[in-house]
Design a protein around this motif. Structure first.
Motif, PDB file in Angstrom:
ATOM      1  N   GLU A   1      36.691  41.843  38.518  1.00 26.82           N
ATOM      2  CA  GLU A   1      37.097  43.214  38.853  1.00 26.82           C
ATOM      3  C   GLU A   1      37.972  43.812  37.754  1.00 26.82           C
ATOM      4  O   GLU A   1      37.821  44.992  37.386  1.00 26.82           O
ATOM      5  N   LEU A   2      38.860  43.007  37.200  1.00 19.93           N
ATOM      6  CA  LEU A   2      39.742  43.474  36.131  1.00 19.93           C
ATOM      7  C   LEU A   2      38.942  43.857  34.888  1.00 19.93           C
ATOM      8  O   LEU A   2      39.166  44.924  34.293  1.00 19.93           O
ATOM      9  N   LEU A   3      37.987  43.022  34.505  1.00 21.24           N
ATOM     10  CA  LEU A   3      37.204  43.287  33.295  1.00 21.24           C
ATOM     11  C   LEU A   3      36.294  44.496  33.472  1.00 21.24           C
ATOM     12  O   LEU A   3      36.154  45.319  32.555  1.00 21.24           O
ATOM     13  N   VAL A   4      35.675  44.612  34.644  1.00 20.59           N
ATOM     14  CA  VAL A   4      34.765  45.736  34.885  1.00 20.59           C
ATOM     15  C   VAL A   4      35.517  47.062  34.839  1.00 20.59           C
ATOM     16  O   VAL A   4      34.965  48.093  34.439  1.00 20.59           O
ATOM     17  N   SER A   5      36.786  47.054  35.226  1.00 19.71           N
ATOM     18  CA  SER A   5      37.572  48.291  35.232  1.00 19.71           C
ATOM     19  C   SER A   5      37.930  48.762  33.823  1.00 19.71           C
ATOM     20  O   SER A   5      38.252  49.938  33.633  1.00 19.71           O
ATOM     21  N   ARG A   6      37.864  47.873  32.828  1.00 24.74           N
ATOM     22  CA  ARG A   6      38.292  48.238  31.476  1.00 24.74           C
ATOM     23  C   ARG A   6      37.170  48.195  30.437  1.00 24.74           C
ATOM     24  O   ARG A   6      37.273  48.850  29.405  1.00 24.74           O
TER      25      ARG A   6
ATOM     26  N   LEU B   1      40.943  27.022  39.159  1.00 27.33           N
ATOM     27  CA  LEU B   1      41.018  28.452  38.868  1.00 27.33           C
ATOM     28  C   LEU B   1      39.768  29.210  39.300  1.00 27.33           C
ATOM     29  O   LEU B   1      39.672  30.407  39.079  1.00 27.33           O
ATOM     30  N   ARG B   2      38.819  28.497  39.905  1.00 31.31           N
ATOM     31  CA  ARG B   2      37.547  29.134  40.263  1.00 31.31           C
ATOM     32  C   ARG B   2      37.741  30.281  41.247  1.00 31.31           C
ATOM     33  O   ARG B   2      37.018  31.278  41.211  1.00 31.31           O
ATOM     34  N   GLY B   3      38.720  30.152  42.128  1.00 28.27           N
ATOM     35  CA  GLY B   3      38.943  31.205  43.111  1.00 28.27           C
ATOM     36  C   GLY B   3      39.424  32.508  42.508  1.00 28.27           C
ATOM     37  O   GLY B   3      39.408  33.549  43.187  1.00 28.27           O
ATOM     38  N   THR B   4      39.859  32.484  41.265  1.00 29.11           N
ATOM     39  CA  THR B   4      40.369  33.695  40.610  1.00 29.11           C
ATOM     40  C   THR B   4      39.240  34.508  39.977  1.00 29.11           C
ATOM     41  O   THR B   4      39.468  35.629  39.534  1.00 29.11           O
ATOM     42  N   GLU B   5      38.027  33.967  39.931  1.00 28.04           N
ATOM     43  CA  GLU B   5      36.927  34.646  39.236  1.00 28.04           C
ATOM     44  C   GLU B   5      36.657  36.060  39.758  1.00 28.04           C
ATOM     45  O   GLU B   5      36.488  36.985  38.960  1.00 28.04           O
TER      46      GLU B   5
ATOM     47  N   LEU C   1      47.346  33.453  36.192  1.00 26.23           N
ATOM     48  CA  LEU C   1      46.147  33.702  35.389  1.00 26.23           C
ATOM     49  C   LEU C   1      45.833  35.184  35.296  1.00 26.23           C
ATOM     50  O   LEU C   1      45.423  35.675  34.237  1.00 26.23           O
ATOM     51  N   ILE C   2      46.009  35.920  36.373  1.00 27.11           N
ATOM     52  CA  ILE C   2      45.748  37.359  36.345  1.00 27.11           C
ATOM     53  C   ILE C   2      46.686  38.049  35.354  1.00 27.11           C
ATOM     54  O   ILE C   2      46.269  38.922  34.576  1.00 27.11           O
ATOM     55  N   ALA C   3      47.958  37.666  35.383  1.00 20.14           N
ATOM     56  CA  ALA C   3      48.917  38.255  34.437  1.00 20.14           C
ATOM     57  C   ALA C   3      48.518  37.928  33.004  1.00 20.14           C
ATOM     58  O   ALA C   3      48.598  38.780  32.101  1.00 20.14           O
ATOM     59  N   LEU C   4      48.085  36.681  32.794  1.00 19.98           N
ATOM     60  CA  LEU C   4      47.667  36.263  31.459  1.00 19.98           C
ATOM     61  C   LEU C   4      46.402  37.005  31.032  1.00 19.98           C
ATOM     62  O   LEU C   4      46.253  37.407  29.873  1.00 19.98           O
ATOM     63  N   ALA C   5      45.471  37.195  31.985  1.00 20.36           N
ATOM     64  CA  ALA C   5      44.215  37.894  31.681  1.00 20.36           C
ATOM     65  C   ALA C   5      44.475  39.349  31.295  1.00 20.36           C
ATOM     66  O   ALA C   5      43.818  39.887  30.397  1.00 20.36           O
ATOM     67  N   LYS C   6      45.424  39.986  31.952  1.00 19.18           N
ATOM     68  CA  LYS C   6      45.753  41.372  31.602  1.00 19.18           C
ATOM     69  C   LYS C   6      46.255  41.467  30.169  1.00 19.18           C
ATOM     70  O   LYS C   6      45.897  42.378  29.416  1.00 19.18           O
ATOM     71  N   SER C   7      47.097  40.495  29.781  1.00 25.22           N
ATOM     72  CA  SER C   7      47.605  40.472  28.408  1.00 25.22           C
ATOM     73  C   SER C   7      46.478  40.225  27.409  1.00 25.22           C
ATOM     74  O   SER C   7      46.361  40.912  26.393  1.00 25.22           O
TER      75      SER C   7
END
Length: 309
Positions: free
Chosen positions: A64-69, A55-59, A140-146
Motif C-alpha cells: 500500500e505504501l509503495l503504490v501510493s508513491r 516480516l511476511r505480515g507487513t507485506e 519496518l514500515i518506518a524504515l520503508a518510508k525512509s
C-alpha cells in the motif's frame, strides 16, 4: 513538477546490527532491521517482495505504501532482521547462555530426569532474538518510508539527467529540420523542371518517329499537371511541420513533469514515423543524410524515454 526515472536504488537500516554486541542487554534490545529497494523500467508497476517469515505480515502495508508513491517500474523490496543469516547461526551472547542455564536448572529441579540442553538447542534458542510482531511491523514500515523517500530522490535525480539529455536531442533535431527547410522549394522546382524536360524529350522523340510535330497546348498542360503531382509527392514540408509540433509537445511534457513516460513514448513513435517518411520522399543525398541523422537521435531518445515514469 519533476521528471522521474524508473531506475533507482536505496537501502536503510535501524536498530542493532548485531544483538550479541550489546553485551548484557543484547537479548533485551530491539532487533535491528534492514530494508533494500531497487527499481528498473517497466510498462506498469510490478512489485516483488522478499521477506522472512517474521516480516511476511507487513507485506500488505508495504504494498500500500509503495503504490501510493510509485506509478510505474519493476520494484523489488527486500527486508531482513539484523543478526540472522542463512550462512550460519548467530553466536549467542553471555547473557543468553546465562539465562538458558538458569532456566535449565529451574526445570531440572522439578524434573530431575530432563535431558540437558545440547549445543544445537542452545544455538536454536539464542539465534533468533524475540520481538513482538507489532514492534517489527512498525519498525519496518518506518524504515520503508525512509528507504522509499531515498529511492524517489534517486529517481528524481536520474529523471533530471534524462530530461536534460532529451532537451539536448530536441535542440539537435530542430537544427536538422532547419537545415532541411530551405532544401524543399529548391528540390520541388528541380524535380518539376526535370519532369517537364523529360516529357518534352518524349514528345519530340515521338514527333520525329511519326513525322508529325506535336505542339498541342493540351499536351503541355498534361505535362505540367503530372510534374506538379510528382512535386507534391516529394514535398516534405508537411512532415517537417508535424515533426516540429511533436518536438514542441515533448518539450512541454518534459517541463511539466510528473507521469509523462507513456505520452513521451507515443510521441517518439510519431517522430520516428515522420523521419521515415522524410527519408522515403528524399530526392537528394543531403535530405537523406538529414533523415538518417534524425532517426539516430530519435532512437537514442526512445531508449531514454523507456526509463521515464
Amino acid at each position: 513538477m519533476a521528471v522521474y526515472s524508473m531506475t533507482g536504488y536505496a537501502s536503510a537500516q535501524s536498530g542493532n546490527r548485531e544483538n550479541g554486541a550489546a553485551g548484557e542487554s543484547g537479548r533485551d534490545s530491539s532487533p535491528g532491521l534492514g530494508f533494500e529497494i531497487r527499481s528498473v523500467n517497466s510498462r506498469f508497476l510490478d512489485l516483488t517482495f522478499k521477506l522472512p517469515d517474521d516480516l511476511r505480515g507487513t507485506e500488505p502495508a508495504l504494498r500500500e505504501l509503495l503504490v501510493s508513491r510509485l506509478k510505474r517500474g519493476k520494484v523489488e523490496v527486500r527486508a531482513w532482521v539484523e543478526g540472522r543469516s542463512d550462512t550460519g547461526p548467530r553466536a549467542p551472547s553471555v547473557s543468553d547462555i546465562q539465562k538458558l542455564v538458569s532456566l535449565q536448572d529451574n526445570v531440572r529441579a522439578w524434573l530431575p530426569g530432563a535431558q540437558p540442553l545440547s549445543v544445537a538447542e542452545v544455538l536454536q534458542l539464542t539465534g533468533r532474538p524475540q520481538a513482538h510482531p507489532g514492534e517489527l511491523h512498525d519498525g519496518l514500515i518506518a524504515l520503508a518510508k525512509s528507504g522509499l523517500e531515498q529511492l524517489i530522490q534517486a529517481r528524481e535525480r536520474e529523471g533530471e539527467r534524462l530530461a536534460s539529455m532529451l532537451l539536448d536531442h530536441l535542440k539537435q533535431l530542430r537544427t536538422l529540420a532547419k537545415d532541411a527547410q530551405p532544401l524543399i522549394p529548391k528540390l520541388v522546382e528541380q524535380q518539376r523542371q526535370r519532369f517537364i524536360d523529360r516529357w518534352n524529350d518524349a514528345l519530340n522523340a515521338s514527333a520525329s518517329a511519326t513525322g508529325n510535330a506535336i505542339t498541342s497546348d493540351m499536351a503541355r498542360d498534361r505535362a505540367l499537371t503530372e510534374a506538379t503531382a510528382f512535386a507534391i509527392r516529394i514535398d516534405v514540408a508537411e512532415e517537417l511541420t508535424r515533426l516540429d509540433s511533436h518536438l514542441v509537445e515533448i518539450e512541454r511534457l518534459l517541463k511539466k513533469g510528473a507521469e509523462v513516460g507513456k505520452r513521451l513514448d507515443f510521441l517518439i513513435q510519431e517522430l520516428h514515423r515522420e523521419a521515415n517518411t522524410l527519408g522515403s520522399k528524399s530526392s537528394s543525398l543531403e535530405l537523406t543524410r538529414i533523415s538518417v541523422d534524425m532517426k539516430v537521435l530519435i532512437e537514442q531518445m526512445r531508449e531514454q524515454v523507456q526509463n521515464i515514469e
